[in-house]
Scaffold this motif. Structure first.
Motif, short mmCIF file in Angstrom:
data_model
loop_
_atom_site.label_atom_id
_atom_site.label_comp_id
_atom_site.label_asym_id
_atom_site.label_seq_id
_atom_site.Cartn_x
_atom_site.Cartn_y
_atom_site.Cartn_z
N UNK A 80 40.26 32.53 -14.86
CA UNK A 80 39.34 34.05 -16.22
C UNK A 80 40.62 34.22 -17.21
N UNK A 81 40.41 34.45 -18.65
CA UNK A 81 41.09 34.62 -19.55
C UNK A 81 42.03 33.91 -19.78
N UNK A 82 41.78 32.56 -20.36
CA UNK A 82 42.25 30.97 -20.50
C UNK A 82 43.90 32.23 -22.24
N UNK A 83 44.66 31.79 -22.22
CA UNK A 83 45.63 31.83 -23.33
C UNK A 83 46.72 30.66 -23.81
N UNK A 84 45.99 29.78 -24.45
CA UNK A 84 46.25 28.75 -24.35
C UNK A 84 46.06 27.80 -23.96
N UNK A 85 45.83 28.16 -22.73
CA UNK A 85 45.65 26.73 -21.81
C UNK A 85 44.21 27.40 -20.57
N UNK A 86 43.61 25.95 -20.12
CA UNK A 86 42.83 26.19 -19.07
C UNK A 86 43.20 25.99 -17.75
N UNK A 87 42.65 26.62 -17.01
CA UNK A 87 43.59 26.07 -15.24
C UNK A 87 42.14 26.14 -14.86
N UNK A 88 42.11 25.05 -13.68
CA UNK A 88 41.18 24.85 -12.94
C UNK A 88 41.81 24.32 -11.58
N UNK A 89 41.04 25.03 -10.15
CA UNK A 89 41.58 24.44 -9.13
C UNK A 89 40.28 23.84 -7.91
#
Ligand code: TA6
Length: 287
Positions: free
Chosen positions: A116-125
């Protein structure tokens, strides 16, 4: 837990786990797994009829702000220590969000967790639970600037005895020996353990294997999007210094970690995506 819209009856349910932390229970036709939203942390994977594939410390904490000791810690956006910050980044102590679930044609169960709350990037697992355990850490740079980071799936494997196993796949590979603080090149013999080992192997995309005569199985660690492999066992003295790890637990575990660390760190251009993928399988040693 109340019925969650992403649950799949008989295959994927949410419940309260250790410490009351939300836990996803997965039952596939081949295996079962447990994944905590805390750290998007796979804490269990076990094929029907086999010993668990992953090690979990009996002394692990399950609490906000604390990493879980065992399973597959998701290491992002840095590996190791960083002054004034938690070791191994913040992803493993963050509460991730479950965003999708599915049964694949292969009858494997797949789920996607999002930081959550990405800061300039998106991270999925992405975790796929079937006859094998597949994991993908997907990082997309949504900013206008290059984004430099390290990543690692810091997998703890359940083994019969550290003195009996051996690891292959890293011959001729250069590594930083963090115990002796030197750089060396791996020989041709299988890697065996007679003490603390903490090695970062660089520039390697190789598949590694753990041969475990005690359990009569070999574990295959295949990877893509990864240039670094880390091999770690804390042995006696370090085990005693870790409050969330039993003094004798080093005997039944080894970490073989797949990622991009130190000089292998990733600099992602704006709009690009980096995918770290690890596929864990096991088979009898005697076929
Ligand atoms: O991957 C090996 C390592 O970097 C070791 O140096 C040791 O610190 C291990 O990770 C565990 O780190 P943690 O922060 O989870 O205690």
């Amino acid at each position: 837990m109340n019925d969650h819209p992403l649950e799949i009856p008989g295959h994927l349910t949410l419940t309260a786990g250790e410490g009351g932390l939300p836990k996803i229970l997965v039952e596939s036709a081949f295996s079962r797994a447990e994944i905590y939203l805390h750290g998007a942390h796979v804490t269990q994977f076990q094929k029907h009829g086999e010993p668990p594939l992953l090690f979990m410390s009996a002394a692990s904490e399950f609490a906000a702000g604390k990493p879980i000791r065992g399973g597959v810690p998701v290491i992002f956006p840095w590996f190791g220590g960083r002054d004034g910050h938690p070791a191994h980044g913040f992803a493993r102590t963050t509460e991730w969000e479950l965003v999708s679930t599915a049964i694949l044609p292969s009858q494997a169960v797949q789920l996607i967790l999002r930081l959550p709350d990405p800061d300039g990037y998106e991270v999925d697992f992405v975790v796929t639970v079937g006859d094998q355990l597949s994991m993908e850490l997907r990082v997309t740079n949504t900013s206008e600037q290059p984004f430099t980071f390290e990543n690692c799936l810091h997998t703890y494997f359940h083994i019969s005895s550290i003195s009996d196993i051996s690891i292959t796949g890293l011959s001729n590979t250069q590594y930083h020996d963090k115990v002796a603080d030197l750089v060396a090149t791996e020989g041709h013999e299988p890697i065996r353990f007679q003490g603390e080992m903490d090695r970062v192997y660089f520039n390697t995309t190789a598949t590694t294997e753990i041969a475990d005569p005690g359990f009569g199985r070999k574990i295959c660690i295949a990877k893509s999007g990864s240039q670094s492999t880390v091999v770690w066992n804390p042995w006696i003295a370090k085990s005693i210094r870790m409050p969330d790890f039993g003094d004798e637990e080093f005997v039944g575990m080894v970490c073989v970690e797949s990622g991009n660390v130190a000089d292998d760190q990733i600099t992602l251009p704006p709009g690009d995506r980096a995918v770290l993928a690890v596929n864990l399988s096991s088979e009898s040693l005697f076929i």
